[in-house]
Design a protein around this motif. Structure first.
Motif, mmCIF file in Angstrom:
data_model
loop_
_atom_site.group_PDB
_atom_site.id
_atom_site.type_symbol
_atom_site.label_atom_id
_atom_site.label_comp_id
_atom_site.label_asym_id
_atom_site.label_seq_id
_atom_site.Cartn_x
_atom_site.Cartn_y
_atom_site.Cartn_z
ATOM 1 N N GLN A 52 0.826 -1.197 0.000
ATOM 2 C CA GLN A 52 0.000 0.000 0.000
ATOM 3 C C GLN A 52 0.866 1.255 0.000
ATOM 4 O OE1 GLN A 52 -2.564 1.232 3.493
ATOM 5 N NE2 GLN A 52 -4.174 0.453 2.131
ATOM 6 N N SER A 53 1.933 1.239 0.820
ATOM 7 C CA SER A 53 2.799 2.413 0.897
ATOM 8 C C SER A 53 3.505 2.682 -0.433
ATOM 9 C CB SER A 53 3.831 2.230 2.019
ATOM 10 O OG SER A 53 4.582 1.045 1.807
ATOM 11 N N ALA A 73 0.963 4.179 -2.907
ATOM 12 C CA ALA A 73 0.655 5.559 -2.540
ATOM 13 C C ALA A 73 1.780 6.501 -2.947
ATOM 14 C CB ALA A 73 0.395 5.653 -1.036
ATOM 15 N N ALA A 84 -0.102 7.043 2.343
ATOM 16 C CA ALA A 84 -0.638 5.694 2.518
ATOM 17 C C ALA A 84 -1.970 5.731 3.265
ATOM 18 C CB ALA A 84 0.373 4.822 3.269
ATOM 19 N N LEU A 98 -4.673 6.595 0.756
ATOM 20 C CA LEU A 98 -4.952 5.443 -0.091
ATOM 21 C C LEU A 98 -5.753 4.398 0.674
ATOM 22 C CD1 LEU A 98 -4.682 3.852 -2.702
ATOM 23 C CD2 LEU A 98 -2.440 3.061 -1.946
#
Length: 446
Positions: free
Chosen positions: A22-23, A26, A33, A36
């Motif tokens: 995810q990071s 983003a 993050a 997102l």
């Protein structure tokens, strides 16, 4: 139902399919993050340029992220129904529910996702609270300070007449212990607050390195292309990389990083990235064929497969390794296949079976539990870490490569899938002969 209502669910589904963090996603599209995360949970809308950027990074058409939202809702409803089959939900009528009562359908889907997130959080926190050395040290510091204060108070209140200079000394000791208690308690609270986050702070030297490797998806382009470099040149490159890593704060963590980086350089020099990726496509990512082509050991090829960039035409891979004691020391997670950060994992993993059969490659299809069980192809091998000697027992290391099981590519092996888990504490499988302790996620525990 608005087309973009569940776009976030499709974004999350596509990201997990690609094995992307995810990071990382983003950062690639220029948002945080946290934002997102809100998008993926359908709490913020994504449109215009942001949607185009997300689709580009996810290697898909923007329309598939919006027009496929209803399909994501139906999939979530089916998964929610499969979570508790004993209640006999009418799975064949999920489309009717989504069409007639979209609000209730979205609520059921959101609750299902929330349950999955909480299960992952319980798994991580249970793992940490059970085996975390820093937590144990912090609690010991608090108890030690409290005990010292109680002893001093007992002397001052029950010791009769005490000379003024001794009384001042005892008061000073109690003041110092009070400060130590306050500092220890504050540090413990901050540590537990950090522990409530999914991306937990590192607690041991290996974890400091793991945080950095996870952020980079374990690929280190700075250490590629060093074939033919002198030892001093390699050392300088490694030291330069360590200096750039903010999470490596302790000397012990830096020593662990140097060992890992040197191994990475050796593997990269023996299997140059461009040639390795081409061969990987040519043989479909088969470790044994790659080992024969590059004249390398299976563990070296497994490390290279896990640490090389993901290829579009091949599934993402994960990696876990352990020593002869069963202690995990190298982890690259794969979505759906949870790897404990501390303590022991599932004894049914082929990783541990390989320890009892050194030099014998093992391959098995395993199934992880869940509302929708997921299958993975695991390939494991155990070899001595160093050359064998008559005066010392062998030091064994086992490696296990993990990739999603693809029925179309590998054939249907559902009947032969081995039921496994991550660790007993968070595995809901009933009647398991290998269980060491009760599960937090079992029906009885709930």
């Amino acid at each position: 139902m608005p087309q973009s209502r569940l776009t976030g669910s499709r974004i999350r589904e596509r990201r997990l399919f690609l094995g992307q963090k995810q990071s990382a996603l983003a950062a690639a599209v220029g948002i945080s993050a946290a934002y997102l995360n809100l998008i993926e949970h359908n709490r913020r809308r994504a449109g215009g340029k942001l949607l185009q950027d997300l689709a580009r990074e996810l290697r898909t058409d923007p329309r598939s992220l919006t027009e496929g939202a209803e399909a994501a809702l139906l999939g979530a409803l089916r998964e929610a129904g499969q979570r508790m089959p004993e209640l006999t939900p009418e799975l064949h009528r999920s489309e009717d529910l989504a069409g007639r009562f979209p609000g209730w359908a979205a609520l059921v889907a959101a609750q299902h996702q929330r349950i999955r997130d909480l299960e992952q959080l319980v798994e991580a926190l249970s793992d940490r609270l059970t085996h975390d050395p820093e937590l144990a040290a912090s609690l010991h510091e608090v108890i030690s300070a409290v005990t010292a204060i109680r002893s001093t108070v007992g002397i001052l209140t029950e010791g009769g007449e005490i000379a003024p200079e001794w009384r001042l000394r005892f008061m000073g000791n109690m003041r110092d212990e009070g400060r130590r208690l306050s500092s220890a308690a504050q540090g413990l609270v901050q540590y537990l607050d950090a522990g409530a986050d999914r991306d937990m702070a590192p607690v041991v030297p290996g974890e400091e390195l793991a945080v950095f490797l996870d952020q980079r998806d374990h690929h280190l382009p700075e250490l590629e292309g060093l074939h033919g470099a002198t030892r001093d040149q390699v050392t300088a490159r490694i030291n330069g990389l360590i200096a750039q890593v903010g999470s490596l704060e302790t000397a012990a963590a830096k020593d662990v990083a140097r060992q890992h980086f040197r191994q990475y350089v050796e593997d990269a020099a023996a299997m140059p990235l461009a040639a390795f990726q081409a061969a990987r496509l040519d043989c479909g990512g088969d470790p044994s064929q790659l080992a024969a082509r590059f004249q390398q050991t299976l563990p070296a090829v497994m490390r290279r497969l896990a640490f090389a960039p993901t290829m579009d035409d091949l599934p993402p891979v994960g990696l876990v390794s352990c020593d002869g004691s069963g202690t995990l020391f190298l982890r690259k997670a794969l979505p759906g296949f949870s790897l404990p950060r501390f303590g022991a994992a599932c004894s049914y993993w082929p990783l541990y079976q390989a320890l009892s059969r050194p030099g014998h490659p093992l391959r098995a299809v395993v199934e992880m539990p869940g509302a929708t069980p997921r299958r993975f192809l695991c390939q494991a091998i155990c070899l001595p870490r160093e050359a064998l000697r008559f005066d010392l027992p062998p030091v064994l290391d086992a490696y296990m490569l993990i990739e999603p099981f693809d029925d179309a590519r590998m054939g249907d092996a559902e009947a032969h899938a081995l039921p496994v888990g991550s660790s007993c504490r968070v595995c809901p499988r009933p009647g398991c002969a290998a269980r060491r302790e009760a599960s937090l996620l079992s029906a009885d525990a709930v």
